[in-house]
Motif scaffolding. Sequence first.
Motif, PDB file in Angstrom:
ATOM      1  N   TYR A   1      -3.520 -15.056  15.073  1.00  0.00           N
ATOM      2  CA  TYR A   1      -2.342 -15.063  14.183  1.00  0.00           C
ATOM      3  C   TYR A   1      -1.967 -16.516  13.891  1.00  0.00           C
ATOM      4  O   TYR A   1      -1.716 -16.883  12.737  1.00  0.00           O
ATOM      5  CB  TYR A   1      -1.182 -14.317  14.843  1.00  0.00           C
ATOM      6  CG  TYR A   1       0.047 -14.169  13.959  1.00  0.00           C
ATOM      7  CD1 TYR A   1      -0.006 -13.467  12.755  1.00  0.00           C
ATOM      8  CD2 TYR A   1       1.268 -14.739  14.328  1.00  0.00           C
ATOM      9  CE1 TYR A   1       1.128 -13.332  11.951  1.00  0.00           C
ATOM     10  CE2 TYR A   1       2.402 -14.600  13.534  1.00  0.00           C
ATOM     11  CZ  TYR A   1       2.326 -13.899  12.345  1.00  0.00           C
ATOM     12  OH  TYR A   1       3.447 -13.767  11.549  1.00  0.00           O
TER      13      TYR A   1
ATOM     14  N   ARG B   1       0.819  -1.221   0.000  1.00  0.00           N
ATOM     15  CA  ARG B   1       0.000   0.000   0.000  1.00  0.00           C
ATOM     16  C   ARG B   1       0.848   1.265   0.000  1.00  0.00           C
ATOM     17  O   ARG B   1       0.465   2.274  -0.551  1.00  0.00           O
ATOM     18  CB  ARG B   1      -0.917   0.002   1.240  1.00  0.00           C
ATOM     19  CG  ARG B   1      -1.986  -1.087   1.202  1.00  0.00           C
ATOM     20  CD  ARG B   1      -2.634  -1.244   2.548  1.00  0.00           C
ATOM     21  NE  ARG B   1      -1.628  -1.534   3.567  1.00  0.00           N
ATOM     22  CZ  ARG B   1      -1.877  -1.681   4.854  1.00  0.00           C
ATOM     23  NH1 ARG B   1      -3.103  -1.549   5.299  1.00  0.00           N
ATOM     24  NH2 ARG B   1      -0.900  -1.953   5.709  1.00  0.00           N
TER      25      ARG B   1
ATOM     26  N   THR C   1      11.836  -6.601  12.048  1.00  0.00           N
ATOM     27  CA  THR C   1      11.140  -5.822  11.012  1.00  0.00           C
ATOM     28  C   THR C   1      10.126  -4.897  11.707  1.00  0.00           C
ATOM     29  O   THR C   1      10.080  -4.831  12.927  1.00  0.00           O
ATOM     30  CB  THR C   1      10.349  -6.730  10.034  1.00  0.00           C
ATOM     31  OG1 THR C   1       9.270  -7.330  10.757  1.00  0.00           O
ATOM     32  CG2 THR C   1      11.232  -7.798   9.412  1.00  0.00           C
TER      33      THR C   1
HETATM   34  P1  NDP Z   1       6.602  -5.794   7.881  1.00  0.00           P
HETATM   35  O1  NDP Z   1       5.561  -5.165   8.739  1.00  0.00           O
HETATM   36  O2  NDP Z   1       7.933  -5.145   7.782  1.00  0.00           O
HETATM   37  O3  NDP Z   1       6.040  -6.025   6.414  1.00  0.00           O
HETATM   38  C1  NDP Z   1       4.709  -6.361   6.164  1.00  0.00           C
HETATM   39  C2  NDP Z   1       4.405  -6.027   4.722  1.00  0.00           C
HETATM   40  O4  NDP Z   1       3.058  -6.405   4.446  1.00  0.00           O
HETATM   41  C3  NDP Z   1       4.553  -4.549   4.422  1.00  0.00           C
HETATM   42  O5  NDP Z   1       5.221  -4.391   3.200  1.00  0.00           O
HETATM   43  C4  NDP Z   1       3.122  -4.076   4.305  1.00  0.00           C
HETATM   44  O6  NDP Z   1       3.048  -3.022   3.349  1.00  0.00           O
HETATM   45  C5  NDP Z   1       2.440  -5.324   3.764  1.00  0.00           C
HETATM   46  N1  NDP Z   1       0.997  -5.302   3.967  1.00  0.00           N
HETATM   47  C6  NDP Z   1       0.323  -5.267   5.133  1.00  0.00           C
HETATM   48  N2  NDP Z   1      -0.993  -5.175   4.903  1.00  0.00           N
HETATM   49  C7  NDP Z   1      -1.157  -5.152   3.556  1.00  0.00           C
HETATM   50  C8  NDP Z   1      -2.269  -5.049   2.698  1.00  0.00           C
HETATM   51  N3  NDP Z   1      -3.512  -4.954   3.171  1.00  0.00           N
HETATM   52  N4  NDP Z   1      -2.053  -5.046   1.357  1.00  0.00           N
HETATM   53  C9  NDP Z   1      -0.799  -5.121   0.862  1.00  0.00           C
HETATM   54  N5  NDP Z   1       0.302  -5.227   1.628  1.00  0.00           N
HETATM   55  C10 NDP Z   1       0.115  -5.234   2.964  1.00  0.00           C
HETATM   56  O7  NDP Z   1       6.750  -7.272   8.457  1.00  0.00           O
HETATM   57  P2  NDP Z   1       7.598  -8.556   7.991  1.00  0.00           P
HETATM   58  O8  NDP Z   1       8.475  -8.257   6.866  1.00  0.00           O
HETATM   59  O9  NDP Z   1       8.154  -9.122   9.219  1.00  0.00           O
HETATM   60  O10 NDP Z   1       6.393  -9.526   7.528  1.00  0.00           O
HETATM   61  C11 NDP Z   1       6.349 -10.173   6.286  1.00  0.00           C
HETATM   62  C12 NDP Z   1       5.718 -11.546   6.480  1.00  0.00           C
HETATM   63  O11 NDP Z   1       6.557 -12.335   7.313  1.00  0.00           O
HETATM   64  C13 NDP Z   1       4.348 -11.531   7.141  1.00  0.00           C
HETATM   65  O12 NDP Z   1       3.502 -12.435   6.465  1.00  0.00           O
HETATM   66  C14 NDP Z   1       4.641 -12.020   8.558  1.00  0.00           C
HETATM   67  O13 NDP Z   1       3.537 -12.636   9.133  1.00  0.00           O
HETATM   68  C15 NDP Z   1       5.778 -12.977   8.289  1.00  0.00           C
HETATM   69  N6  NDP Z   1       6.598 -13.292   9.461  1.00  0.00           N
HETATM   70  C16 NDP Z   1       7.335 -12.315  10.083  1.00  0.00           C
HETATM   71  C17 NDP Z   1       8.065 -12.622  11.212  1.00  0.00           C
HETATM   72  C18 NDP Z   1       8.829 -11.594  11.983  1.00  0.00           C
HETATM   73  O14 NDP Z   1       9.296 -11.901  13.090  1.00  0.00           O
HETATM   74  N7  NDP Z   1       9.017 -10.376  11.481  1.00  0.00           N
HETATM   75  C19 NDP Z   1       8.109 -13.985  11.739  1.00  0.00           C
HETATM   76  C20 NDP Z   1       7.328 -14.923  10.984  1.00  0.00           C
HETATM   77  C21 NDP Z   1       6.614 -14.577   9.902  1.00  0.00           C
HETATM   78  P3  NDP Z   1       2.075  -1.737   3.417  1.00  0.00           P
HETATM   79  O15 NDP Z   1       1.839  -1.426   4.859  1.00  0.00           O
HETATM   80  O16 NDP Z   1       2.864  -0.697   2.674  1.00  0.00           O
HETATM   81  O17 NDP Z   1       0.852  -2.153   2.682  1.00  0.00           O
END
Ligand code: NDP
Length: 252
Positions: free
Chosen positions: A161, A38, A196
């Motif tokens: 979650y 977004r 992150t």
């Molecule tokens: P971030 O919060 O850094 O990234 C999340 C991303 O998802 C952002 O780019 C955000 O972009 C995007 N996002 C959220 N909502 C929407 C939406 N409605 N439409 C489009 N994009 C969306 O977190 P992470 O990089 O850590 O997370 C990435 C994945 O890894 C997730 O699925 C998370 O569950 C998973 N994960 C993360 C862990 C951690 O410890 N960090 C551990 C295990 C899994 P924007 O807001 O610009 O839309």
Amino acid sequence: MGTLQGTVALVTGASSGIGEAAALALAERGAAVAIAARRADRLTDLAERIGAAGGHALVIEADVTDRAQAEAAVGRTVDELGRLDTLVNNAGVMLLGPALDAPVEEWETMVSVNIMGLLYCAKAALPHLLTAAAEGPRQVADMVNVSSVAGRVARSGSGVYNATKHAVGAFSEALRQEVTGRFVRISLVEPGAVETELAGHNRPEVYETITQRFEGVERLQAPDIADTIAYIVTRPRHVAVNEMLVRPTQQQ
Ligand code: NDP
């Protein structure tokens, strides 16, 4: 020449964290990358960095919870970059805390992004991945679905979650069986704690609990998981890495 030269990848949630690092890693290996999220300003900045490093990125501003926008993200990737070999279904949110106190809106958000957003993108991408596997340069295509340790182990305070990430695991395994014979590999990546922005969206009291839980633990960095994703999608055609669980060494 990179191993993904001539291929096209779409990475959702590419505006920060794991998605951003994955886009960089795939571009480094020669893929043209469509980067969706977004926050368009963050995507534009990333596209500039990819371009400066000699790669090619297409910015797609999209909310994956909106079915039309998710479908359009896939459609634009194929229209403007010519094909789709790799989908990294990464966009996600993690809103924790006891069920008793939780605003139901947080649950709705997680179900919308982590399950429905992923499903919309998967469904729209599948025909193109099948085409890439049949006709593309590598004769194989990849969908990498980003789950979590939370997709394998449920914990008090993480129920919804957990439910969304277990759903990602179940869908991925069923879809894998459906399409693997046609050389579309469906892979599940399950990170442990990665540094992150993810936890920062929680209510302050919940954020405090998460921070305390990982105090003293050297957490993973986003490029560690990008590396895992790049490893999966660069295997030879006959090798399918179905699942990778990657924790920080100190995480119990
Ligand atoms: P971030 O919060 O850094 O990234 C999340 C991303 O998802 C952002 O780019 C955000 O972009 C995007 N996002 C959220 N909502 C929407 C939406 N409605 N439409 C489009 N994009 C969306 O977190 P992470 O990089 O850590 O997370 C990435 C994945 O890894 C997730 O699925 C998370 O569950 C998973 N994960 C993360 C862990 C951690 O410890 N960090 C551990 C295990 C899994 P924007 O807001 O610009 O839309």
